[in-house]
Scaffold this active site. Sequence first.
Site, PDB file in Angstrom:
ATOM      1  N   CYS A  70       7.712 -30.010   3.796  1.00 28.70           N
ATOM      2  CA  CYS A  70       8.924 -30.645   4.000  1.00 28.70           C
ATOM      3  C   CYS A  70       9.795 -31.072   2.664  1.00 28.70           C
ATOM      4  O   CYS A  70      11.046 -31.303   2.828  1.00 28.70           O
ATOM      5  CB  CYS A  70       8.918 -31.533   5.093  1.00 28.70           C
ATOM      6  SG  CYS A  70       8.521 -30.984   6.805  1.00 28.70           S
ATOM      7  N   CYS A 101       8.033 -37.279   3.923  1.00 25.46           N
ATOM      8  CA  CYS A 101       6.645 -37.271   4.252  1.00 25.46           C
ATOM      9  C   CYS A 101       6.532 -35.750   4.434  1.00 25.46           C
ATOM     10  O   CYS A 101       7.512 -34.942   4.508  1.00 25.46           O
ATOM     11  CB  CYS A 101       6.415 -37.674   5.642  1.00 25.46           C
ATOM     12  SG  CYS A 101       7.452 -37.039   7.251  1.00 25.46           S
ATOM     13  N   HIS A 121      16.419 -30.865  10.519  1.00 21.81           N
ATOM     14  CA  HIS A 121      15.608 -30.827   9.237  1.00 21.81           C
ATOM     15  C   HIS A 121      15.107 -29.325   9.113  1.00 21.81           C
ATOM     16  O   HIS A 121      14.284 -28.813   9.448  1.00 21.81           O
ATOM     17  CB  HIS A 121      14.647 -31.507   9.771  1.00 21.81           C
ATOM     18  CG  HIS A 121      13.324 -31.507   8.965  1.00 21.81           C
ATOM     19  ND1 HIS A 121      13.287 -31.358   7.632  1.00 21.81           N
ATOM     20  CD2 HIS A 121      12.025 -31.965   9.213  1.00 21.81           C
ATOM     21  CE1 HIS A 121      12.100 -31.431   6.951  1.00 21.81           C
ATOM     22  NE2 HIS A 121      11.216 -31.885   7.821  1.00 21.81           N
ATOM     23  N   GLN A 177       1.345 -31.892  12.872  1.00 23.54           N
ATOM     24  CA  GLN A 177       2.161 -32.931  12.698  1.00 23.54           C
ATOM     25  C   GLN A 177       2.634 -33.895  13.888  1.00 23.54           C
ATOM     26  O   GLN A 177       2.727 -35.193  13.877  1.00 23.54           O
ATOM     27  CB  GLN A 177       3.443 -32.400  11.726  1.00 23.54           C
ATOM     28  CG  GLN A 177       3.268 -32.014  10.595  1.00 23.54           C
ATOM     29  CD  GLN A 177       4.479 -31.582   9.732  1.00 23.54           C
ATOM     30  OE1 GLN A 177       5.417 -32.439   9.795  1.00 23.54           O
ATOM     31  NE2 GLN A 177       4.559 -30.455   9.139  1.00 23.54           N
ATOM     32  N   SER A 216      12.890 -34.778  14.701  1.00 22.30           N
ATOM     33  CA  SER A 216      13.754 -33.727  14.269  1.00 22.30           C
ATOM     34  C   SER A 216      13.915 -32.597  15.098  1.00 22.30           C
ATOM     35  O   SER A 216      12.787 -32.251  15.608  1.00 22.30           O
ATOM     36  CB  SER A 216      13.715 -33.680  12.814  1.00 22.30           C
ATOM     37  OG  SER A 216      12.235 -33.254  12.536  1.00 22.30           O
TER      38      SER A 216
END
Length: 389
Positions: free
Chosen positions: A91, A375, A345, A152, A244
């Site tokens: 990311c 992150c 995102h 995640q 997100s």
Amino acid sequence: MRDAVIVEAVRTPIGKGKPTGALAHVHPVELLAHTLRTLVERSGVDPALIDDVVGGTVDQVGEQAMNTTRYAVLSAGFPESVPATTVDRQCGSSQQAVHFAAQGVLAGAYDLVVACGVESMSRVPMWSNVPEGKDPFGPGVAERYPEGLVPQGISAELIAAKWSLTRERMDDFALSSHRKAAAAWEAGLFDAEVAPLEGVTRDECVRPGGTRETLAGLRPAYHDPRFAERFPQIEWTITAGNASPINDGASAVLITSSETAARLGLRPLARLHSFAVTGSDPLLMLTGVVPATEKVLRRASLTLDDIDLFEVNEAFASVVLAWQQETGADLRRVNVHGGAIALGHPLGASGTRLTTTLVHAMRERGARYALQTMCEAGGLANAMVLERV
């Protein structure tokens, strides 16, 4: 002594990352090319002067394979002599592109360089670069983590449990993100950074009319009986409302030295002051923003109180709220124009999207110092400090 400054920063509007999304019909190369083209148009620089273009993309497969950044450079009409490369720090890919680009300027390797990123999650879904049945981690990682790593979403749940973050608090944070984003759009605060594309002029996921009751009705997004048994502390509070969305978008920033900026008649928006990157526990993979923040502040010889504005990527509300609890940062200075929960995102584009929003917010609010951190999957995080010029 050379410095590195941002002289222009643009992004596309951010579309929903699904087949019906506003930008789903746009090839990812064209998304990125649009920001590159707009970057040189708004700055007025001759693209032939650009020493390199460093781009971030996460799922480098299919239409985002074969060094997407290079083909975006060609599609944008830049001279064939302008090189490009595509990097992957998950990311944080395009924030890492900013680090690499600025460090090249500081080292004297570049005079003028673009950092950028793109992700079309409608056309190249997340994890499409890992074929079914294939193991991207290998036997050594399996031996080191015999119980297995986690997705995640599970990491976000573990963070919520460890920091005792309630569903209500995370939902309230998400609602605030949407309110701030909507207010920024209404006030025209995104006009300087957004480059409309094919009739799309606004971010598609901003929902200013959300309520606590609406968010409370959403089901947990990541509930899994296997992980529920393994991690009984999880209360399953992460939903589509406080995480997100998946998105399409691109962003780009133009970086040079103050000396070159003066010679070319460019106006610096901010100086790239300090950089840090760190690794963290890959199970709590999204907590690296805490040590990354501490590390970059040490390198900058600054304290948290010196920072006027923060951009902390809102991959999940639990990430930002845990970061806030650990650092003690004032949430009123965090993501002041809304964050990824509202704006979106688009993985590889998010780093330079945050930078773009941040440098414009710094100018609008007269901020001296700003800090950006993200992150990243695998237990990684980037952080950097920007300074008003």
